[in-house]
Design a protein around this motif. Structure first.
Motif, PDB file in Angstrom:
ATOM      1  N   SER A  12       0.795  -1.172   0.106  1.00  0.00           N
ATOM      2  CA  SER A  12       0.055  -0.123  -0.028  1.00  0.00           C
ATOM      3  C   SER A  12       0.691   1.327   0.132  1.00  0.00           C
ATOM      4  O   SER A  12       1.821   1.211   0.740  1.00  0.00           O
ATOM      5  CB  SER A  12      -0.939   0.110   1.185  1.00  0.00           C
ATOM      6  OG  SER A  12      -1.702   1.231   1.216  1.00  0.00           O
ATOM      7  N   THR A  14       0.448   5.381   0.993  1.00  0.00           N
ATOM      8  CA  THR A  14      -0.426   6.230   1.569  1.00  0.00           C
ATOM      9  C   THR A  14       0.183   7.616   1.466  1.00  0.00           C
ATOM     10  O   THR A  14       1.353   7.889   1.636  1.00  0.00           O
ATOM     11  CB  THR A  14      -0.524   6.043   3.188  1.00  0.00           C
ATOM     12  OG1 THR A  14      -1.087   4.510   3.258  1.00  0.00           O
ATOM     13  CG2 THR A  14      -1.402   6.845   3.965  1.00  0.00           C
ATOM     14  N   MET A  23      -2.436  11.912   7.526  1.00  0.00           N
ATOM     15  CA  MET A  23      -2.789  11.537   6.351  1.00  0.00           C
ATOM     16  C   MET A  23      -3.544  12.955   5.506  1.00  0.00           C
ATOM     17  O   MET A  23      -4.015  13.514   6.187  1.00  0.00           O
ATOM     18  CB  MET A  23      -3.820  10.624   6.127  1.00  0.00           C
ATOM     19  CG  MET A  23      -3.255   9.250   6.373  1.00  0.00           C
ATOM     20  SD  MET A  23      -4.325   7.658   6.237  1.00  0.00           S
ATOM     21  CE  MET A  23      -5.135   7.705   7.562  1.00  0.00           C
ATOM     22  N   ALA A  32      -4.874   6.651   0.020  1.00  0.00           N
ATOM     23  CA  ALA A  32      -4.047   5.510  -0.268  1.00  0.00           C
ATOM     24  C   ALA A  32      -4.512   4.682  -1.508  1.00  0.00           C
ATOM     25  O   ALA A  32      -5.752   4.639  -1.609  1.00  0.00           O
ATOM     26  CB  ALA A  32      -3.985   4.535   1.133  1.00  0.00           C
ATOM     27  N   THR A  37      -6.873  -2.496  -2.814  1.00  0.00           N
ATOM     28  CA  THR A  37      -7.916  -1.431  -3.473  1.00  0.00           C
ATOM     29  C   THR A  37      -8.695  -2.124  -4.593  1.00  0.00           C
ATOM     30  O   THR A  37      -8.234  -3.002  -5.658  1.00  0.00           O
ATOM     31  CB  THR A  37      -6.982  -0.420  -4.392  1.00  0.00           C
ATOM     32  OG1 THR A  37      -6.280   0.283  -3.439  1.00  0.00           O
ATOM     33  CG2 THR A  37      -8.121   0.497  -4.973  1.00  0.00           C
ATOM     34  N   VAL A  65      -3.950   8.435  -6.113  1.00  0.00           N
ATOM     35  CA  VAL A  65      -4.461   8.998  -4.960  1.00  0.00           C
ATOM     36  C   VAL A  65      -4.407  10.679  -4.994  1.00  0.00           C
ATOM     37  O   VAL A  65      -3.512  11.249  -5.637  1.00  0.00           O
ATOM     38  CB  VAL A  65      -3.322   8.702  -3.803  1.00  0.00           C
ATOM     39  CG1 VAL A  65      -3.469   9.495  -2.393  1.00  0.00           C
ATOM     40  CG2 VAL A  65      -2.991   7.297  -3.695  1.00  0.00           C
ATOM     41  N   THR A  75       4.806  10.376   0.526  1.00  0.00           N
ATOM     42  CA  THR A  75       4.288   8.927   0.503  1.00  0.00           C
ATOM     43  C   THR A  75       5.100   8.049   1.031  1.00  0.00           C
ATOM     44  O   THR A  75       6.381   7.953   1.208  1.00  0.00           O
ATOM     45  CB  THR A  75       3.921   8.800  -1.040  1.00  0.00           C
ATOM     46  OG1 THR A  75       3.212   7.399  -1.072  1.00  0.00           O
ATOM     47  CG2 THR A  75       5.244   8.310  -1.942  1.00  0.00           C
TER      48      THR A  75
END
Length: 100
Positions: A12, A14, A23, A32, A37, A65, A75
């Motif tokens: 992942s 984020t 975030m 994310a 996903t 994202v 990230t």
């Protein structure tokens, strides 16, 4: 992301706000994208293109994202349940973020 991502369970990305270190707050519920996903698109060779920006590329919304224009972000790539050997012996690298 090159093919054969060395995550035992899943991976992942984020996106975090550079000022708050939390975030990034956008219209997306979660900032994310990763292998869990829904609708994530992989290329024929198993690689995955991940997009970061204010708007999604057409047809690539599940690989995107959202960021905020003029606001700094960073990230973090996570490889869950421990990275596999190609990560440690450096035979696999995620590559650089490139402008498109």
């Amino acid at each position: 992301m090159p093919p054969d991502i060395p995550a035992k369970n899943f991976w992942s990305f984020t996106v975090y706000d550079n000022q708050t270190r939390s975030m990034i707050q956008t219209d997306q519920q979660f900032p994310a994208v990763g292998s869990p996903t829904k609708g994530l698109l992989a290329n024929a060779d198993g690689s995955v293109d991940v997009y970061f920006g204010p708007t999604a590329p057409a047809g690539k919304e599940n690989n995107w994202v959202q960021t905020i224009p003029g606001k700094g972000w960073s990230t973090l790539l996570r490889l869950y349940s421990s990275p596999l050997e190609p990560w440690f012996n450096k035979t696999w690298r995620p590559g650089e973020i490139e402008p498109v």
